[in-house]
Design an enzyme around this catalytic site. Structure first.
Site, PDB file in Angstrom:
ATOM      1  N   LYS A  50     -12.640  12.839  14.188  1.00 57.10           N
ATOM      2  CA  LYS A  50     -11.216  13.042  13.578  1.00 57.10           C
ATOM      3  C   LYS A  50     -10.815  11.546  13.464  1.00 57.10           C
ATOM      4  O   LYS A  50     -10.064  11.391  14.191  1.00 57.10           O
ATOM      5  CB  LYS A  50     -10.367  14.372  14.108  1.00 57.10           C
ATOM      6  CG  LYS A  50      -9.392  14.650  13.222  1.00 57.10           C
ATOM      7  CD  LYS A  50      -8.326  13.937  12.384  1.00 57.10           C
ATOM      8  CE  LYS A  50      -7.090  13.357  13.818  1.00 57.10           C
ATOM      9  NZ  LYS A  50      -6.065  12.403  12.758  1.00 57.10           N
ATOM     10  N   CYS A 158      -5.083  -1.991  22.504  1.00 56.22           N
ATOM     11  CA  CYS A 158      -4.716  -1.523  23.869  1.00 56.22           C
ATOM     12  C   CYS A 158      -5.115  -2.519  25.069  1.00 56.22           C
ATOM     13  O   CYS A 158      -4.960  -2.520  26.049  1.00 56.22           O
ATOM     14  CB  CYS A 158      -5.361  -0.206  24.252  1.00 56.22           C
ATOM     15  SG  CYS A 158      -7.157  -0.137  24.218  1.00 56.22           S
ATOM     16  N   GLU A 260       5.015   0.304  25.918  1.00 58.37           N
ATOM     17  CA  GLU A 260       4.110  -0.704  25.367  1.00 58.37           C
ATOM     18  C   GLU A 260       4.846  -0.735  23.778  1.00 58.37           C
ATOM     19  O   GLU A 260       5.098  -0.032  23.411  1.00 58.37           O
ATOM     20  CB  GLU A 260       2.892   0.176  25.222  1.00 58.37           C
ATOM     21  CG  GLU A 260       1.680  -0.501  24.179  1.00 58.37           C
ATOM     22  CD  GLU A 260       0.546   0.201  24.162  1.00 58.37           C
ATOM     23  OE1 GLU A 260      -0.438  -0.243  24.147  1.00 58.37           O
ATOM     24  OE2 GLU A 260       0.469   1.552  23.915  1.00 58.37           O
TER      25      GLU A 260
END
Length: 375
Positions: A50, A158, A260
């Site tokens: 997905k 990331c 973040e």
């Protein structure tokens, strides 16, 4: 001795789980699905991917290429959708395991929901990756690496370096002197242009979110040395572009440091000494990657051993391990106890079965095998 006892053999085997799934992010639409389905399918599972609804076409192409290469229909499947599709995967009783990469809050939701429905789950979340810069570091190398690691891919990864930690005021001043002109000269352009340092952000909503973090940093009292807000690319004025931004004198109590940002924004947090610098990534809620720049092997070895972060670089700004190791962070950067791909991936996509066997051929009639008891 042979086996577990006289005439008794014991061995373990790893077997596939069956139907498994991966939920993948927008920023690496080829690499991260392949981290997952390559190992999962090699281990004998069928896989449902997905992908992010923001860029679903690459995983579809990967599935087409798999079928062109001869994979049977149904081995690699791509299902597009949003949260509704995610929830269907997390609750479907047929799906045995789910791997996820994305933001930490969603990773925690995926982990909790999948586990509540009896699934094996690994969920990789966000990051706030620090680069510790020791006084003896090669400052030209540091600046080159920070430009690539902090601003490459518009900071939307990331493993981006988002915090630079110079040790000592002299180190900080040298860093700022060299870094500011490099950030100011970053070439922001369309992604297909060979001379672009980075391209647009993924969406207007995300561009606005990153801009809001820059606003917040100014309000919190950090010193904005380079301001990337309001950047317009000629001919693409409606594009989702931000120039590079650089903050100095950021402190650990600031919200912009704790969270973040996931954009082309680098923050400088000045540290008095090595111990203060090393404590910053250890105390942070995220623990994905970290780097130290130094010529001192003892300092680097000590840092690598004690820092509470899953992936460590020594004079390497983005320490993503190769596949014969594995990828994964600590703390709120990862939920679950296994890493992505590599040997840990094989463990995740299989389960172990152990067999104890005894064959009667040649045994004496009075021989017996019993489990030891307290009698």
């Amino acid at each position: 001795t042979e086996g577990a006892g006289p005439g008794i053999d014991m061995y373990s085997m790893r077997q596939p789980l069956g139907v498994v799934a991966g939920i993948t992010p927008f920023n690496f639409p080829a690499m991260i699905p392949m981290w997952m389905f390559g190992v999962a399918i090699a281990c004998g599972n069928t896989f449902i991917c997905k992908p992010s609804e923001k860029d679903p076409s690459v995983p579809i192409r990967l599935a087409e290429l798999m079928m062109e290469a001869g994979a049977p229909a149904g081995v690699l499947n791509v299902v597009n959708g949003d949260k509704e599709a995610v929830d269907a995967i997390l609750t479907d009783p047929t799906i045995q395991a789910v791997s996820f990469v994305g933001s930490s809050n969603i990773a925690e939701y995926v982990y909790a929901t999948g586990a509540a429905h009896g699934k094996r789950v690994q969920a990789m979340g966000g990051a706030k990756n620090h680069a510790i810069i020791m006084p003896d570091a090669d400052m030209d190398q540091v600046v080159n690496d920070l430009i690539g690691a902090g601003y490459g891919s518009a900071g939307e990864r990331c493993m981006a370096i988002s915090v630079a930690v110079p040790v000592g005021e002299q180190t900080a001043e040298k860093l700022v002197e060299k870094l500011v002109p490099r950030v100011q000269s970053l070439k922001v352009g369309i992604s297909t242009a060979a001379d672009s340092d980075y391209g647009p952000l993924v969406s207007k909503a995300h561009m606005d979110k990153v801009s809001a973090y820059i606003d917040m940093g100014v309000k919190e009292g950090a010193e904005l040395l380079v301001d990337g807000r309001g950047f317009k690319l000629q001919g693409y004025e409606n594009g989702f572009f931000l120039g590079g931004s650089l903050f100095d004198k950021v402190t650990p109590d600031m919200q912009t440091y704790k969270e973040e940002i996931f954009g082309p924004v680098l923050q400088i947090v000045r540290a008095k000494d090595f111990d203060e610098a090393a404590a910053l990534p250890t105390k942070h809620q995220y623990g994905n990657g970290v780097a130290i720049f130094t010529r001192d092997g003892d300092a680097a070895r000590s840092f690598a051993s004690r820092v509470q972060v899953g992936m460590v670089g020594i004079n390497v700004p983005i320490p993503v391990p190769l596949a014969y190791h594995t990828f994964g962070g600590w703390k709120r950067s990862a939920f679950g106890d296994t890493n992505q791909h590599g040997p840990e991936g094989v463990k995740f996509w299989t389960r172990i079965k152990t067999v104890t066997s005894r064959w009667p051929t040649g045994l004496k009639e009075d021989s017996s095998f019993v489990i030891p008891t307290m009698k």
